[in-house]
Design a protein around this motif. Structure first.
Motif, mmCIF file in Angstrom:
data_model
loop_
_atom_site.group_PDB
_atom_site.id
_atom_site.type_symbol
_atom_site.label_atom_id
_atom_site.label_comp_id
_atom_site.label_asym_id
_atom_site.label_seq_id
_atom_site.Cartn_x
_atom_site.Cartn_y
_atom_site.Cartn_z
ATOM 1 N N ASN A 46 45.283 35.512 94.034
ATOM 2 C CA ASN A 46 45.866 36.578 93.229
ATOM 3 C C ASN A 46 44.882 37.079 92.177
ATOM 4 O O ASN A 46 43.751 36.595 92.080
ATOM 5 C CB ASN A 46 47.238 36.187 92.655
ATOM 6 C CG ASN A 46 47.131 35.286 91.431
ATOM 7 O OD1 ASN A 46 46.045 34.953 90.961
ATOM 8 N ND2 ASN A 46 48.284 34.908 90.906
ATOM 9 N N ASN A 96 44.683 36.671 89.111
ATOM 10 C CA ASN A 96 44.296 35.734 88.051
ATOM 11 C C ASN A 96 43.433 34.590 88.565
ATOM 12 O O ASN A 96 43.154 33.649 87.821
ATOM 13 C CB ASN A 96 45.546 35.155 87.382
ATOM 14 C CG ASN A 96 46.469 36.246 86.895
ATOM 15 O OD1 ASN A 96 46.006 37.267 86.403
ATOM 16 N ND2 ASN A 96 47.765 36.047 87.068
ATOM 17 N N VAL A 130 44.349 32.456 90.918
ATOM 18 C CA VAL A 130 45.127 31.380 91.536
ATOM 19 C C VAL A 130 44.929 31.476 93.052
ATOM 20 O O VAL A 130 45.023 32.568 93.626
ATOM 21 C CB VAL A 130 46.627 31.494 91.175
ATOM 22 C CG1 VAL A 130 47.478 30.537 92.005
ATOM 23 C CG2 VAL A 130 46.818 31.217 89.684
ATOM 24 N N THR A 135 45.166 26.132 90.170
ATOM 25 C CA THR A 135 45.708 26.874 89.032
ATOM 26 C C THR A 135 44.943 26.459 87.762
ATOM 27 O O THR A 135 44.385 25.354 87.708
ATOM 28 C CB THR A 135 47.209 26.583 88.799
ATOM 29 O OG1 THR A 135 47.352 25.237 88.331
ATOM 30 C CG2 THR A 135 48.039 26.789 90.051
ATOM 31 N N ASP A 162 51.152 38.266 91.524
ATOM 32 C CA ASP A 162 50.153 38.348 90.456
ATOM 33 C C ASP A 162 50.671 37.774 89.143
ATOM 34 O O ASP A 162 49.930 37.731 88.162
ATOM 35 C CB ASP A 162 49.677 39.805 90.283
ATOM 36 C CG ASP A 162 48.599 40.144 91.311
ATOM 37 O OD1 ASP A 162 47.955 39.208 91.841
ATOM 38 O OD2 ASP A 162 48.408 41.342 91.605
ATOM 39 N N ASP A 170 51.604 34.664 89.126
ATOM 40 C CA ASP A 170 51.387 33.232 89.400
ATOM 41 C C ASP A 170 52.635 32.513 89.899
ATOM 42 O O ASP A 170 52.936 31.384 89.489
ATOM 43 C CB ASP A 170 50.826 32.511 88.148
ATOM 44 C CG ASP A 170 49.492 33.098 87.706
ATOM 45 O OD1 ASP A 170 48.883 33.864 88.477
ATOM 46 O OD2 ASP A 170 49.062 32.796 86.578
#
Ligand code: GLA
Length: 390
Positions: free
Chosen positions: A53, A55, A57, A73, A186, A188
């Motif tokens: 994603n 971020n 992750v 993560t 997105d 998470d």
């Protein structure tokens, strides 16, 4: 009119070029990719799907068992770790696994004596756990190769797994068409959607058997994790882990996680249920109140205090099995050479209650022709405290 066509084509080409440029400027890349992970003993290729994603992750899953092989993560300082147990290669999963990361079906958890009656017929299932049937039998959904396809949708990037379980497989009636979708958003979250249909009445109870260690895979036991469950009751079990039928209050027992409590706080107490489960291996009855079965309900929150990682679990299911990794005994060498000692991971398996086909007072797990089995569970990853605090 004639002359407008090239102009339209030119404009379209310019627009596409501009979009391509914008994407490359943002470092855009397809965020769902697949590649071979390994070969089954019979030569079939098992694919690895990677979901990433915005971020950073990253969640990886394979077509064997729909197994989630890794979840990366950030902690509260932005440091990424893999937070689930498993193996580095397919061979590990095929050789021996306590259901690491797998889709469980047709029936998550136990059915007493591997037997149930339905509409006047008695069905005999594989008994693969002492006298009982566990997690779908000798070759459950965790041990089959699923068809898979990745997608990028509005909600996020994902992979959909499909498997047709033939009539009579592991003793279950009906041809069951099962579909499990993992979508990484997105914000998470991993959204897990389960769907099934059958051409005969049959019990279905699908779940996901990921072992978490929010401090990082192989980093130690999970006893310091603080767990909160929205469950003021649970289903006590006999010595073979079959529910007695009682819906017992957790009040005043080591099963009270209604407020955040370290997993290790009461696990050593001299409690008959903890003895039966060798620790926690019990179904908790969610306090859903009036919420409808199709509503997502927050079932659990887990905080790992050192890294600040938080896992929240939302589900449409009425129960959640909390398993504290009691059977891990140091005999498994997992990812990156990590040895999985006692309680190095925990599972929170959203589900209907164990042995429901034999327990008329439990919510029904019977799927009938023309009906759809629908279940959704969401894992929300975050942190508490520190720079990314929530
Ligand atoms: C579930 C069961 C446990 C155990 C684990 C895997 O949580 O309830 O008894 O089988 O899976 O070892």
């Amino acid at each position: 009119m004639h002359g407008t066509r090239p102009l339209v084509a030119l404009l379209a080409a310019l627009l596409m070029g501009a979009c391509g440029e914008a994407h490359s400027q943002e470092g855009y890349q397809p965020r769902g990719t697949s590649e071979p992970f390994g070969e089954m003993p019979d030569g079939r290729t098992v694919e690895l799907y990677t979901l990433r994603n915005a971020n950073g992750v990253v969640i990886r899953a394979i077509t064997y068992g729909g197994i989630i092989v890794s979840i990366h993560t950030p902690d509260r300082d932005g440091h990424f770790d893999d937070i689930v147990l498993g193996y580095d290669d397919l061979e590990g999963y095929v050789r021996e696994t306590p259901y690491f990361g797998a889709i469980i079906g047709r029936y998550g958890n136990r059915i007493a004596q591997g037997r149930f009656s339905l509409d006047g017929d008695t069905f005999e299932l594989a008994t693969n756990n002492g006298p009982n049937h566990l997690h779908g039998g000798s070759k459950g959904f965790d041990k089959v190769v699923w068809e898979a396809e990745s997608f990028v949708g509005q909600e996020g990037v994902g992979v959909v797994f499909r498997y047709t379980s033939p009539n009579g497989e592991e003793g279950y009636p009906g041809t069951l068409e099962a579909r499990v979708t993992y979508t990484l958003t997105d914000d998470d979250r991993l959204v897990i959607d389960y769907h099934a249909t059958s051409d005969r009445a049959t019990p279905v109870n699908l779940t996901q058997h990921t072992y978490f260690n929010l401090a990082g895979d192989g980093s130690g036991d999970i006893l310091g994790h603080e767990l909160q469950l929205a469950a003021s009751h649970y289903t006590p079990v006999d010595a073979t882990l079959i529910p007695t039928g009682e819906i017992a209050s957790v009040a005043g027992t080591p099963f009270d996680f209604t407020t955040p409590t370290a997993i290790g706080a009461g696990i050593g107490e001299n409690d008959e249920q903890l003895v039966n489960g060798l620790g926690y291996d019990h179904n908790f009855v969610l306090d859903r109140g009036e919420s409808s079965q199709s509503d997502l309900y927050q079932a659990a929150r887990v905080l790992e205090p050192v890294t600040g990682r938080v896992l929240e679990i939302y589900t449409t299911e009425p129960g959640i099995q909390f398993y504290s990794g009691n059977f891990l005994d140091g005999s498994i060498a997992g990812k990156a050479g990590h040895t999985y000692h006692h309680r190095y991971g925990f599972c929170l398996e959203t589900q209907h209650y164990p042995d429901s086909p034999n327990q008329p007072d439990f919510p029904s797990t019977i799927l009938r022709p023309g009906e759809e089995y629908l279940s959704q569970t969401v894992w929300a990853f975050g942190v508490s405290g520190g720079s990314q605090g929530s």
